[in-house]
Design an enzyme around this catalytic site. Structure first.
Site, mmCIF file in Angstrom:
data_model
loop_
_atom_site.group_PDB
_atom_site.id
_atom_site.type_symbol
_atom_site.label_atom_id
_atom_site.label_comp_id
_atom_site.label_asym_id
_atom_site.label_seq_id
_atom_site.Cartn_x
_atom_site.Cartn_y
_atom_site.Cartn_z
ATOM 1 N N HIS A 85 0.849 -1.197 0.000
ATOM 2 C CA HIS A 85 0.000 0.000 0.000
ATOM 3 C C HIS A 85 0.877 1.236 0.000
ATOM 4 C CE1 HIS A 85 -3.425 2.626 0.818
ATOM 5 N NE2 HIS A 85 -2.620 3.265 1.649
ATOM 6 N N ASP A 164 -16.124 1.625 5.522
ATOM 7 C CA ASP A 164 -14.974 2.492 5.232
ATOM 8 C C ASP A 164 -15.217 3.310 3.971
ATOM 9 O OD1 ASP A 164 -12.140 3.428 4.963
ATOM 10 O OD2 ASP A 164 -12.228 2.079 3.243
ATOM 11 N N ARG A 171 -15.424 11.865 4.650
ATOM 12 C CA ARG A 171 -14.199 12.501 5.136
ATOM 13 C C ARG A 171 -13.612 13.430 4.080
ATOM 14 N NH1 ARG A 171 -10.490 7.836 5.987
ATOM 15 N NH2 ARG A 171 -8.938 9.437 6.484
ATOM 16 N N SER A 186 -8.995 3.213 7.966
ATOM 17 C CA SER A 186 -9.389 3.160 6.560
ATOM 18 C C SER A 186 -8.453 2.263 5.755
ATOM 19 C CB SER A 186 -9.408 4.568 5.972
ATOM 20 O OG SER A 186 -9.768 4.542 4.603
ATOM 21 N N LYS A 190 -9.379 -2.359 4.642
ATOM 22 C CA LYS A 190 -9.338 -3.026 3.334
ATOM 23 C C LYS A 190 -8.303 -4.145 3.329
ATOM 24 C CE LYS A 190 -8.913 1.111 1.377
ATOM 25 N NZ LYS A 190 -9.526 2.079 2.306
#
Length: 441
Positions: A85, A164, A171, A186, A190
Site C-alpha cells: 500500500h 470504510d 471525510r 481506513s 481493506k
C-alpha cells in the site's frame, strides 16, 4: 438495542472522552445501515479530527469497518498472500511493477487499490489507461482469479469494508481525511478484508505527500504497525521521499507505459529501482521469504530476466485488457498536444516540485478535482532528463502532454519555476528515509 443516542456519542467525543467498543460499533454499523445520517457522522468525524482517538478506539473502529463486510479467507494456496500500500504520491507507479515480481516469487497478491483525487495519482486510473482492462471485478472474480493468476488489480468491491468506503467519501468532503486514527482504520480495514499474511506500506513523506512532515508520518507509521500486527498481518513500513516526482513520467498512460518499459528491463530509473525492489524485499522478508538482501537479489533477477512483464501481461489479459499493449506499448496513441519546455539556465537538474506537478497534472486533465471528474489518460508530463543530470540553457527537459491548448499554455507558463536547477549536484543517496518494523524511529 442502543441504550445511548447518537448525539450522546458525538458530545462524548467532542469532550475528548473515550468511546467504548460497543458505542463505536453501534455508531459505525448504524451509519453503514443508513440509520445514522451523514450530518451526524460528519460531526463525529470532525470531533475525532480535533480530539483524536485512543489506541483502543482506533482498533475498535478498524474491527467494525472490517465487520461491516466480508473478510476473504484463502485455502489451498501454495504461497503467502501479500500486498503493498502507498499513501499516495506523484509519479508513483510502483504497484504496477512490484505486483508481478511478487507473483514470480510465489506470492499471491490481491491488490485492492484506489483512484486518484487531488494532486496524487491512483493505481486504478493507471490501469484504466490499458484498453479493455476492468478494474471493477466482483468478489467472486477475485476469489477465482487470485489462485489462477496469482494477482488481482482491482477496486474495492461493495462487500469489502463497505463502512470504510462510505465514511471515506464523507471525510473527503468534510476535510477530515488527515487524522491518524481515521487513516489507520481506513487503510487497514481493506487490507484486513483481503485476508493477508504480509503487508508493506510505502508511507510517503515530503512536500508532495499526504504526510508532509516526518513527525506526522512517524505517528501514522506506529499506528499502522500496531494495528496491522494486532490483526495478525506481518507488516513492514518504509518512509520514502516525496518532494520530487518518482521516475520520468506523471500521468496515467505515461506512468503505465513507464512501468511496462521498466518490466521489460529498463534500468536507468534509479529511484524506481530502489523503491520497487526494497518494498518487495521487505514484504518477502516479513512473510519468511527473506532475508532482505537475498529477497532483493531474487526480485532483481526476475526483473532483469523479463518474467515480470510476462506475468503482468497475464494479469491484464485475465481482467479483459489488451495484453498486446504490454509487449508493444508504442501502439498506444500520444496526447494530441505535446509541448517541450527547455532549461532556463545551465546546471544540475536536482529535482522538481512534486506538489506543483501533481496539481498541474490535474489542470491538464490527468487528475480529479472531485470524485465525479473524468480523467484524460494521455495527459501529463515526461521528464527528458534524470534527477542529477547536467543540463544546458535551452536544452529540452520536460514534455507537457494534453488535449486543451489553454491548459497546456497555463502549465507551461509556470513550469520552469517548479524545477530545481543548481550549480552543484544535490540528489538523494536513497529515497528510503526510514524503516519501521515495530520499534520507535
Amino acid at each position: 438495542m442502543i441504550m445511548h443516542t447518537i448525539i450522546d456519542l458525538i458530545e462524548k467525543k467532542q469532550q475528548g472522552k473515550e468511546l467504548t467498543r460497543n458505542e463505536l460499533r453501534d455508531f459505525v454499523l448504524g451509519y453503514h445501515r443508513g440509520e445514522v445520517p451523514d450530518y451526524q457522522m460528519a460531526a463525529f468525524l470532525m470531533a475525532v479530527y480535533f480530539r483524536g482517538m485512543t489506541p483502543e478506539e482506533t482498533s475498535a473502529l478498524l474491527d467494525t469497518m472490517v465487520e461491516s463486510g466480508v473478510k476473504l479467507k484463502w485455502e489451498g494456496l501454495n504461497g503467502p498472500v501479500v500486498d503493498k500500500h502507498s499513501t499516495g504520491g506523484v509519479g508513483d507507479k510502483i504497484s504496477l511493477m512490484l505486483a508481478p515480481l511478487l507473483v514470480a516469487d510465489g506470492c499471491y497478491v490481491p491488490m485492492i487499490s484506489g483512484r486518484g483525487l487531488g494532486h496524487t495519482g491512483g493505481t486504478l486510473d493507471k490501469l484504466d489507461a490499458i484498453p479493455g482492462f476492468r478494474t471493477r471485478v466482483s468478489l467472486e472474480e477475485i476469489k477465482s482469479l487470485l489462485p489462477r493468476i496469482g494477482c488481482v488489480l482491482a477496486g474495492q468491491t461493495a462487500e469489502l469494508a463497505p463502512a470504510d468506503r462510505k465514511m471515506y467519501s464523507l471525510r473527503d468532503v468534510t476535510s477530515t481525511v488527515r487524522a491518524v486514527p481515521l487513516i489507520t482504520a481506513s487503510i487497514l480495514s481493506k487490507k484486513c478484508s483481503e485476508g493477508l499474511n504480509g503487508l508493506v506500506i510505502d508511507l510517503k513523506v515530503g512536500h508532495g505527500a499526504f504526510s508532509d512532515t516526518k513527525e506526522f508520518a512517524e505517528k501514522l507509521a506506529q499506528a499502522l504497525y500496531e494495528n496491522a500486527t494486532r490483526a495478525d498481518i506481518s507488516t513492514r513500513i518504509l518512509l520514502t521521499a516525496m518532494d520530487t516526482p518518482i521516475g520520468r513520467t506523471i500521468g496515467n498512460w505515461l506512468e503505465t507505459r513507464e512501468a511496462i518499459e521498466w518490466l521489460h528491463g529498463r534500468s536507468d530509473l534509479i529511484e524506481v529501482n530502489e523503491l520497487t525492489l526494497s518494498l518487495g524485499a521487505e514484504v518477502l522478508d516479513a512473510v519468511g521469504k527473506g532475508p532482505f538482501d537475498a529477497a532483493y537479489q531474487r526480485l532483481e533477477g526476475y526483473w532483469k530476466s523479463g518474467c515480470g512483464v510476462e506475468i503482468f501481461a497475464k494479469i491484464v489479459a485475465a481482467q479483459g485488457g489488451d495484453a498486446d499493449v504490454i509487449f508493444h506499448p508504442e501502439k498506444m496513441p500520444n496526447a494530441p498536444i505535446i509541448k517541450t519546455v527547455t532549461a532556463s539556465r545551465d546546471g544540475y537538474l536536482n529535482g522538481a516540485d512534486a506538489l506543483w506537478f501533481g496539481k498541474a497534472g490535474v489542470i491538464l486533465g490527468a487528475g480529479r478535482r472531485v470524485v465525479s471528474d473524468s480523467v484524460d489518460p494521455l495527459a501529463g508530463f515526461v521528464f527528458l532528463k534524470a534527477w542529477g543530470d547536467f543540463v544546458k540553457a535551452g536544452e529540452p527537459i520536460v514534455e507537457v502532454h494534453g488535449s486543451n491548448e489553454t491548459a497546456v499554455a497555463d502549465v507551461i507558463r509556470d513550469l520552469p519555476q517548479s524545477l530545481t536547477i543548481e550549480s552543484e549536484r544535490k540528489v538523494l543517496s536513497s529515497w528510503v528515509l526510514a524503516r519501521h518494523e515495530g520499534k520507535s524511529f
